[in-house]
Design an enzyme around this catalytic site. Structure first.
Site, PDB file in Angstrom:
ATOM      1  N   ALA A  12       0.829  -1.210   0.000  1.00 25.36           N
ATOM      2  CA  ALA A  12       0.000   0.000   0.000  1.00 25.36           C
ATOM      3  C   ALA A  12       0.860   1.256   0.000  1.00 25.36           C
ATOM      4  O   ALA A  12       0.534   2.256   0.632  1.00 25.36           O
ATOM      5  CB  ALA A  12      -0.933  -0.011   1.210  1.00 25.36           C
ATOM      6  N   GLY A  14       1.646   2.890  -2.760  1.00 22.26           N
ATOM      7  CA  GLY A  14       1.329   3.724  -3.917  1.00 22.26           C
ATOM      8  C   GLY A  14       0.747   5.071  -3.501  1.00 22.26           C
ATOM      9  O   GLY A  14       0.094   5.181  -2.478  1.00 22.26           O
ATOM     10  N   ARG A  18      -3.947   9.680  -9.141  1.00 20.94           N
ATOM     11  CA  ARG A  18      -5.126   9.845  -9.998  1.00 20.94           C
ATOM     12  C   ARG A  18      -6.434   9.983  -9.221  1.00 20.94           C
ATOM     13  O   ARG A  18      -7.474  10.302  -9.796  1.00 20.94           O
ATOM     14  CB  ARG A  18      -5.215   8.670 -10.990  1.00 20.94           C
ATOM     15  N   LYS A  25      -4.886   6.978  -1.233  1.00 18.70           N
ATOM     16  CA  LYS A  25      -5.862   6.249  -2.050  1.00 18.70           C
ATOM     17  C   LYS A  25      -6.582   5.149  -1.289  1.00 18.70           C
ATOM     18  O   LYS A  25      -7.810   5.006  -1.383  1.00 18.70           O
ATOM     19  CB  LYS A  25      -5.121   5.678  -3.260  1.00 18.70           C
ATOM     20  N   TYR A 352     -39.474  14.215  16.970  1.00 21.86           N
ATOM     21  CA  TYR A 352     -38.056  14.054  17.286  1.00 21.86           C
ATOM     22  C   TYR A 352     -37.928  13.473  18.683  1.00 21.86           C
ATOM     23  O   TYR A 352     -38.403  14.084  19.657  1.00 21.86           O
ATOM     24  CB  TYR A 352     -37.307  15.400  17.217  1.00 21.86           C
ATOM     25  N   ALA A 366     -48.444  12.884  17.096  1.00 23.99           N
ATOM     26  CA  ALA A 366     -47.813  13.585  15.973  1.00 23.99           C
ATOM     27  C   ALA A 366     -47.205  14.908  16.420  1.00 23.99           C
ATOM     28  O   ALA A 366     -47.804  15.653  17.181  1.00 23.99           O
ATOM     29  CB  ALA A 366     -48.856  13.847  14.888  1.00 23.99           C
ATOM     30  N   ASN A 372     -34.125  18.303  23.897  1.00 25.21           N
ATOM     31  CA  ASN A 372     -33.032  17.658  24.630  1.00 25.21           C
ATOM     32  C   ASN A 372     -31.823  18.548  24.819  1.00 25.21           C
ATOM     33  O   ASN A 372     -30.936  18.224  25.584  1.00 25.21           O
ATOM     34  CB  ASN A 372     -32.613  16.372  23.903  1.00 25.21           C
ATOM     35  N   ARG A 426     -50.551  24.107  28.885  1.00 28.86           N
ATOM     36  CA  ARG A 426     -50.922  25.018  27.798  1.00 28.86           C
ATOM     37  C   ARG A 426     -51.929  26.014  28.349  1.00 28.86           C
ATOM     38  O   ARG A 426     -52.538  25.775  29.401  1.00 28.86           O
ATOM     39  CB  ARG A 426     -51.537  24.234  26.640  1.00 28.86           C
TER      40      ARG A 426
HETATM   41  C1  UD1 Z   1       0.499  -5.432 -11.390  1.00 26.75           C
HETATM   42  C2  UD1 Z   1       1.243  -6.608 -12.078  1.00 26.75           C
HETATM   43  C3  UD1 Z   1       0.560  -6.924 -13.413  1.00 26.75           C
HETATM   44  C4  UD1 Z   1      -0.881  -7.240 -13.202  1.00 26.75           C
HETATM   45  C5  UD1 Z   1      -1.566  -6.059 -12.465  1.00 26.75           C
HETATM   46  C6  UD1 Z   1      -2.997  -6.383 -12.099  1.00 26.75           C
HETATM   47  C7  UD1 Z   1       3.545  -6.437 -11.322  1.00 26.75           C
HETATM   48  C8  UD1 Z   1       4.932  -6.079 -11.726  1.00 26.75           C
HETATM   49  N1  UD1 Z   1       2.627  -6.241 -12.276  1.00 26.75           N
HETATM   50  O1  UD1 Z   1       0.723  -4.284 -12.222  1.00 26.75           O
HETATM   51  O2  UD1 Z   1       1.200  -8.051 -14.044  1.00 26.75           O
HETATM   52  O3  UD1 Z   1      -1.546  -7.517 -14.410  1.00 26.75           O
HETATM   53  O4  UD1 Z   1      -0.867  -5.768 -11.235  1.00 26.75           O
HETATM   54  O5  UD1 Z   1      -3.612  -5.257 -11.566  1.00 26.75           O
HETATM   55  O6  UD1 Z   1       3.335  -6.886 -10.219  1.00 26.75           O
HETATM   56  N2  UD1 Z   1       3.238  -0.919  -4.869  1.00 26.75           N
HETATM   57  C9  UD1 Z   1       4.010  -0.539  -3.795  1.00 26.75           C
HETATM   58  N3  UD1 Z   1       5.288  -0.185  -4.012  1.00 26.75           N
HETATM   59  C10 UD1 Z   1       5.862  -0.204  -5.239  1.00 26.75           C
HETATM   60  C11 UD1 Z   1       5.063  -0.600  -6.342  1.00 26.75           C
HETATM   61  C12 UD1 Z   1       3.749  -0.948  -6.128  1.00 26.75           C
HETATM   62  O7  UD1 Z   1       3.543  -0.538  -2.654  1.00 26.75           O
HETATM   63  O8  UD1 Z   1       7.053   0.136  -5.343  1.00 26.75           O
HETATM   64  C13 UD1 Z   1       1.833  -1.316  -4.633  1.00 26.75           C
HETATM   65  C14 UD1 Z   1       0.850  -0.332  -5.237  1.00 26.75           C
HETATM   66  O9  UD1 Z   1       0.477   0.648  -4.284  1.00 26.75           O
HETATM   67  C15 UD1 Z   1      -0.319  -1.239  -5.602  1.00 26.75           C
HETATM   68  C16 UD1 Z   1       0.327  -2.578  -5.888  1.00 26.75           C
HETATM   69  O10 UD1 Z   1       1.598  -2.547  -5.291  1.00 26.75           O
HETATM   70  O11 UD1 Z   1      -1.208  -1.394  -4.509  1.00 26.75           O
HETATM   71  C17 UD1 Z   1       0.412  -2.886  -7.386  1.00 26.75           C
HETATM   72  O12 UD1 Z   1       1.236  -1.955  -8.031  1.00 26.75           O
HETATM   73  P1  UD1 Z   1       0.860  -1.335  -9.428  1.00 26.75           P
HETATM   74  O13 UD1 Z   1       1.899  -0.346  -9.812  1.00 26.75           O
HETATM   75  O14 UD1 Z   1      -0.544  -0.873  -9.427  1.00 26.75           O
HETATM   76  O15 UD1 Z   1       1.004  -2.609 -10.382  1.00 26.75           O
HETATM   77  P2  UD1 Z   1       0.295  -2.782 -11.789  1.00 26.75           P
HETATM   78  O16 UD1 Z   1       0.919  -1.883 -12.763  1.00 26.75           O
HETATM   79  O17 UD1 Z   1      -1.172  -2.697 -11.621  1.00 26.75           O
END
Ligand code: UD1
Ligand code: CA
Length: 453
Positions: A12, A14, A18, A25, A352, A366, A372, A426
């Site tokens: 996690a 990433g 986007r 995220k 209420y 009613a 309160n 009243r």
């Molecule tokens: C990955 C797969 C791909 C597959 C796809 C399905 C790899 C190399 N590729 O690509 O074959 O079809 O999933 O969705 O595994 N993350 C980190 N640190 C990093 C890189 C990634 O924590 O350095 C985490 C991201 O936050 C994410 C997950 O790993 O939750 C997947 O990474 P992402 O870059 O989304 O891989 P895909 O390009 O989707």
């Protein structure tokens, strides 16, 4: 047989740019629960208690979300994002503690189901060293293709490297994996960043393991399981799939829903068999509904408990702490907050009830309101058993109305009413015989005078 020990690594780190959000995220909600907590819930459901959580900078909130589901969490910070294998290796210390099974899941795939994780672990138990979770998307474009031979997975070919023949393969990499704990680190350490993006790809473990004579297989899981969230559009799509699953499970568990597509559940909504849910109901977190209850249309609940055979709505709003006993009735345009409504009590219209206890079989007319709040503090209103509160009464808390008491309509009740008493709060009505005739004559004359001006 002793159960196999298992560590789940949740990636996690990433940034999720986007999402265009100040919130990480994986902390965006689906059914009122953060994405990453849904992942932890599936992991917990698979009986896994140990989690290694890989986060980027400032992962405290992400950690808290996972800890709300599983307590045994080791957090590992991946300071630089150098690829999925690099991310898994950030959890090296956890993996090195020694586990039979290592599951690798993504923190941004909230629809992963316990059954898929079980299926992958079963393959490890059968002797596989690496298990890749594959799926068949409607359109495979963009995903790594799974190249199989005689039931073995020999490679994952990313789209850009695939031949025309390989591109025709519909079986794709979902990204999630299971690894035999014993050999996991040795295999992962052999992954290099010798590729166009200079990233360490977890997918490379497939060819490395094969070269090492290990057993590598792919399992097929349903496409929903691997849906990753990257944008708010995908967030809404995942919410829709989650809701569809929950509606189906709820109906199969014995709940009648006339228009299931209009009812929105929270992650923890509990509805017992033989409850009936009419259209257009929204559940916030913390709601339970007992058997036989009927929820009429256009109702909104949060933190509420609804007893057996209760009857609620239409247009009811139950806020946190609303606790409706069996056979109670809460009708249209009624709001209940932090209040118990006793067995068989009726609060039918435009009322209420806040910070209150309503006794069994009481009848609240009613427009009755519990006052309160004095602008500073909240106060309790106690209403005994069989009490009758006349329409449009204001009960100024703190105040109590004893059992079987009767409050006249339109009363403002500021002092306690003892049991069996009748309370009027009243002004007494006055009647002036014939005075309406005089009044009309006077007003008509005034109007005429105005016109003449
Ligand atoms: C990955 C797969 C791909 C597959 C796809 C399905 C790899 C190399 N590729 O690509 O074959 O079809 O999933 O969705 O595994 N993350 C980190 N640190 C990093 C890189 C990634 O924590 O350095 C985490 C991201 O936050 C994410 C997950 O790993 O939750 C997947 O990474 P992402 O870059 O989304 O891989 P895909 O390009 O989707
Ligand atoms: Ca992804």
């Amino acid at each position: 047989m002793t159960p196999r020990s298992c560590l789940t690594v949740i990636l996690a780190a990433g940034e999720g740019t986007r999402m265009k959000s100040s919130l990480p995220k994986v902390l965006h909600n689906i059914a009122g629960l953060p994405i990453v907590a849904h992942v932890a819930k599936a992991v917990h459901g698979a009986g896994v208690r140990d989690i290694a959580l890989v986060v980027g900078k400032g992962g405290d909130q992400v950690e808290a979300a996972v800890r709300s589901i599983v307590s045994n969490v080791n957090v590992h910070e991946q300071t630089e994002r150098l690829g999925t294998a690099h991310a898994v290796l950030a959890a090296r210390d956890s993996i090195a503690r020694g586990y039979d099974d290592i599951l690798v899941v993504f923190g941004d795939t909230p629809l992963i189901e316990t059954a898929a994780l079980d299926q992958a672990r079963a393959k490890l138990a059968d002797g596989a060293d690496v298990v890749v979770m594959g799926f068949r998307p409607a359109v495979p474009n963009g995903y790594g293709r799974l190249i199989e031979q005689d039931g073995r997975l020999i490679a994952i070919r990313e789209e850009k490297d695939a031949s025309e023949a390989e591109k025709k393969i519909g079986f794709c990499n979902g990204g999630l994996m299971a690894l035999r704990g014993q050999s996991a680190l040795a295999l992962l350490d052999k992954i290099t960043n010798d590729n166009a993006n200079s990233e360490f790809y977890l997918t490379d473990v497939v060819e490395i393991a094969n070269a090492d004579g290990k057993s590598v297989v792919a399992i097929e899981i349903s496409p929903d399981n691997v849906i990753g969230i990257n944008t708010r559009v995908e967030l809404a799509e995942a919410e829709a799939i989650w809701q569809t699953r929950k509606r189906r499970d709820t109906m199969l568990a014995g709940v009648t829903m006339q228009a299931p597509e209009t009812v929105f559940f929270a992650h923890d909504t509990l509805v017992e068999a033989d409850a009936i849910l009419e259209p257009n109901i929204i559940f916030g977190p913390g709601v339970s509904i007992a058997s036989g209850a009927v929820i009429h249309a256009f109702s909104y609940f949060e933190g509420a408990k609804i007893g057996a055979n209760a009857n609620v709505g239409p247009f009811a709003r139950l806020r946190p702490g609303a606790d409706l006993a069996a056979k109670s009735k809460v009708g249209n345009f009624v709001e209940v907050k932090n209040a118990k409504v006793g067995v068989g009590a009726k609060v039918n219209h435009l009322t209420y009830i806040g910070d209150a206890i309503v006794g069994p079989a009481a009848n609240i007319g009613a427009g009755a309101i519990t006052c309160n709040y004095d602008g500073y503090n909240k106060h309790l209103t106690e209403i005994g058993a069989n009490v009758f509160i006349g329409s449009n009464s204001s009960l100024v808390a703190p105040v109590s109305i004893g059992d079987n008491a009767y409050v006249a309509s339109g009363s403002v009740i500021t002092a306690n009413v003892p049991a069996d008493a009748l309370a009027f709060g009243r002004a007494r009505q006055e009647v002036k015989e014939g005075r309406a005739v005089q009044l009309r004559a006077r007003y008509a004359a005034q109007k005429l005078a105005k016109k003449a001006d």
